[in-house]
Scaffold this active site. Structure first.
Site, mmCIF file in Angstrom:
data_model
loop_
_atom_site.group_PDB
_atom_site.id
_atom_site.type_symbol
_atom_site.label_atom_id
_atom_site.label_comp_id
_atom_site.label_asym_id
_atom_site.label_seq_id
_atom_site.Cartn_x
_atom_site.Cartn_y
_atom_site.Cartn_z
ATOM 1 N N GLU A 205 26.185 -31.737 -4.029
ATOM 2 C CA GLU A 205 26.949 -30.690 -3.442
ATOM 3 C C GLU A 205 26.882 -30.707 -1.915
ATOM 4 O O GLU A 205 27.485 -29.916 -1.098
ATOM 5 C CB GLU A 205 26.482 -29.364 -3.889
ATOM 6 C CG GLU A 205 26.984 -28.789 -5.464
ATOM 7 C CD GLU A 205 28.331 -29.247 -5.627
ATOM 8 O OE1 GLU A 205 28.953 -28.683 -4.720
ATOM 9 O OE2 GLU A 205 28.847 -29.833 -6.586
ATOM 10 N N GLU A 221 21.723 -29.713 0.361
ATOM 11 C CA GLU A 221 22.774 -29.425 -0.595
ATOM 12 C C GLU A 221 23.921 -28.417 -0.386
ATOM 13 O O GLU A 221 24.505 -27.982 -1.243
ATOM 14 C CB GLU A 221 21.707 -28.532 -1.551
ATOM 15 C CG GLU A 221 20.841 -29.366 -2.503
ATOM 16 C CD GLU A 221 19.855 -28.652 -3.327
ATOM 17 O OE1 GLU A 221 20.415 -28.616 -4.616
ATOM 18 O OE2 GLU A 221 18.665 -28.176 -3.009
ATOM 19 N N ARG A 223 26.729 -27.774 3.183
ATOM 20 C CA ARG A 223 27.809 -28.493 4.033
ATOM 21 C C ARG A 223 27.369 -28.538 5.648
ATOM 22 O O ARG A 223 27.138 -27.607 6.154
ATOM 23 C CB ARG A 223 29.139 -27.785 4.015
ATOM 24 C CG ARG A 223 30.276 -28.677 4.765
ATOM 25 C CD ARG A 223 31.652 -27.879 4.593
ATOM 26 N NE ARG A 223 31.724 -26.906 5.531
ATOM 27 C CZ ARG A 223 31.940 -25.509 5.001
ATOM 28 N NH1 ARG A 223 31.937 -25.328 3.860
ATOM 29 N NH2 ARG A 223 32.254 -24.393 6.022
ATOM 30 N N GLY A 238 21.918 -24.872 -2.092
ATOM 31 C CA GLY A 238 23.303 -25.390 -2.714
ATOM 32 C C GLY A 238 24.398 -24.550 -2.382
ATOM 33 O O GLY A 238 24.421 -23.196 -2.320
ATOM 34 N N SER A 241 26.846 -23.132 4.114
ATOM 35 C CA SER A 241 27.950 -23.402 4.979
ATOM 36 C C SER A 241 27.224 -23.508 6.472
ATOM 37 O O SER A 241 26.561 -22.673 6.918
ATOM 38 C CB SER A 241 29.225 -22.626 4.820
ATOM 39 O OG SER A 241 30.031 -22.962 5.940
ATOM 40 N N ALA A 280 20.044 -16.100 0.740
ATOM 41 C CA ALA A 280 20.830 -16.543 -0.140
ATOM 42 C C ALA A 280 22.025 -15.603 -0.494
ATOM 43 O O ALA A 280 22.036 -14.567 -0.347
ATOM 44 C CB ALA A 280 20.587 -17.011 -1.580
ATOM 45 N N THR A 288 28.511 -10.706 13.734
ATOM 46 C CA THR A 288 27.863 -9.942 12.785
ATOM 47 C C THR A 288 26.807 -8.991 13.355
ATOM 48 O O THR A 288 25.748 -9.224 14.240
ATOM 49 C CB THR A 288 27.115 -10.855 11.829
ATOM 50 O OG1 THR A 288 28.001 -11.562 11.212
ATOM 51 C CG2 THR A 288 26.320 -9.875 10.844
ATOM 52 N N ARG A 318 19.965 -9.408 3.826
ATOM 53 C CA ARG A 318 21.105 -8.072 3.396
ATOM 54 C C ARG A 318 20.204 -6.994 2.944
ATOM 55 O O ARG A 318 19.413 -7.442 1.679
ATOM 56 C CB ARG A 318 22.095 -8.169 2.744
ATOM 57 C CG ARG A 318 23.352 -7.380 2.770
ATOM 58 C CD ARG A 318 24.534 -7.680 2.074
ATOM 59 N NE ARG A 318 25.059 -8.881 2.713
ATOM 60 C CZ ARG A 318 26.053 -8.699 3.917
ATOM 61 N NH1 ARG A 318 26.117 -7.573 4.293
ATOM 62 N NH2 ARG A 318 26.467 -9.726 4.300
#
Length: 344
Positions: A205, A221, A223, A238, A241, A280, A288, A318
């Site tokens: 991935e 895992e 981008r 996984g 980004s 995650a 933000t 979060r």
């Protein structure tokens, strides 16, 4: 003629029926070659100055091999092999690191990155997209899209199949170079022009764009977008980004420091300092709003994520009760305020 060059490479490539370059393979590109090499090859190629991509014949390849025999054995051996080629040959000489002006020059710049001779952002790639033709990457190599249908029919009539792996401006890196000490589970997900540092594992991935990469070691895992560089010991979970400089209109260079962890399906739109963790599923963009907590979990202030860019030892999470994005540190409130003030 100046005998100093930024880069020099001898390549073999593919042209379409109009003799326009589709791609070029440089087996042994050189960064800042010695003056002896330049002096030996320039007269044979007819090179005088500037950045040029010069086609040469098999006979010239033999002459170049002979001229370099006592200067650079590896380049001499390469040229002896190139002299046997049935495909067109090109020598690309770059006097300076200027914006590329030809397909051959563009491919050399991408090779310099993937051969780890330069790091992302260390070479001028301005205006590279128009110089890279959109071609079909097939089991017989690069094919001009205007010629593809005819070749597909021709193959079928012979009982064969012309398989098209992708239609893109960038080929996969591993068709040109496999850097030492790396694992790449799905080679189609790493483009030529990626810098993959030793000890890097790119899982199925994972994806690494051109002018981006990893210092290594590390686990990818997610981008790694264009322009992003990942420090040593960092892991991208996984599906995560990193926001590239090509999308969203942003011009902030995103980087990941050393020893970081970006969790699965998380994302960053700010540069991370060393030893940062992003929970995650949490995507942090520059705007933000982040509740900054001290070592006692007390609220210090609410800041924009961009104000925390590059700061070390941060945990982004979060709040599961109210949904607020929080940043936990191991610093006191006074130390946090001093760090923010110094950063601004």
């Amino acid at each position: 003629m100046s005998q100093s060059l930024f880069s020099l490479a001898f390549g073999v490539g593919t042209q379409n029926r109009q003799e326009a370059w589709l791609e070029v393979f440089y087996a042994l590109p050189l960064l800042k070659p010695s003056s002896e090499i330049v002096a030996a090859v320039a007269p044979i190629l007819g090179y005088a100055a500037g950045n040029q991509a010069l086609t040469f014949t098999s006979q010239q390849a033999y002459q170049l091999a002979d001229a370099l025999k006592g200067i650079d054995a590896a380049q001499s051996a390469l040229l002896s092999r190139l002299a046997e080629s049935q495909k067109p040959l090109v020598a690309t000489l770059l006097a300076e690191d200027a914006a590329p002006s030809s397909t051959a020059e563009a491919y050399l710049k991408l090779h310099l990155l993937s051969h780890r001779l330069v790091k992302p952002h260390a070479v001028n790639l301005s205006g590279i997209f128009p110089l890279l033709p959109n071609v079909a990457w097939t089991n017989i190599g690069a094919v001009d899209l205007a010629e593809l249908a005819e070749l597909q029919l021709e193959a079928r009539l012979k009982g064969k199949l012309l398989e098209v792996f992708s239609v893109d401006k960038f080929p996969k890196m591993t068709d040109y170079v496999v850097p030492a000490g790396v694992r790449i589970a799905d080679t189609a997900r790493v483009r030529l022009g990626a810098y993959i540092g030793e000890g890097t594992t790119v899982m199925h991935e994972g994806f690494v764009n051109f002018n981006a990469g990893t210092e290594g070691p590390g686990m990818i895992e997610g981008r790694v977008s264009a322009g992003v560089f990942v420090g040593k010991g960092s892991d991208l979970g996984g599906g995560c980004s990193t926001m590239g400089t090509l999308s969203g209109g942003g011009n902030i260079v995103i980087s990941v420091g050393e020893g970081c962890l970006i969790g699965a399906n998380a994302g960053i739109g700010i540069p991370l300092g060393d030893r940062n963790i992003v929970e995650a599923g949490l995507y942090i963009t520059a705007g933000t709003k982040v509740a900054l907590l001290d070592e006692q979990n007390a609220l210090v202030k609410v800041v924009k994520a961009r104000d925390l860019a590059g700061q070390p030892d941060l945990l982004f999470r979060r709040n599961s009760q109210n949904g607020a994005v929080e940043c936990k540190t191991n610093k006191t409130a006074i130390e946090l305020n001093e760090a923010l003030h110094a950063h601004n």
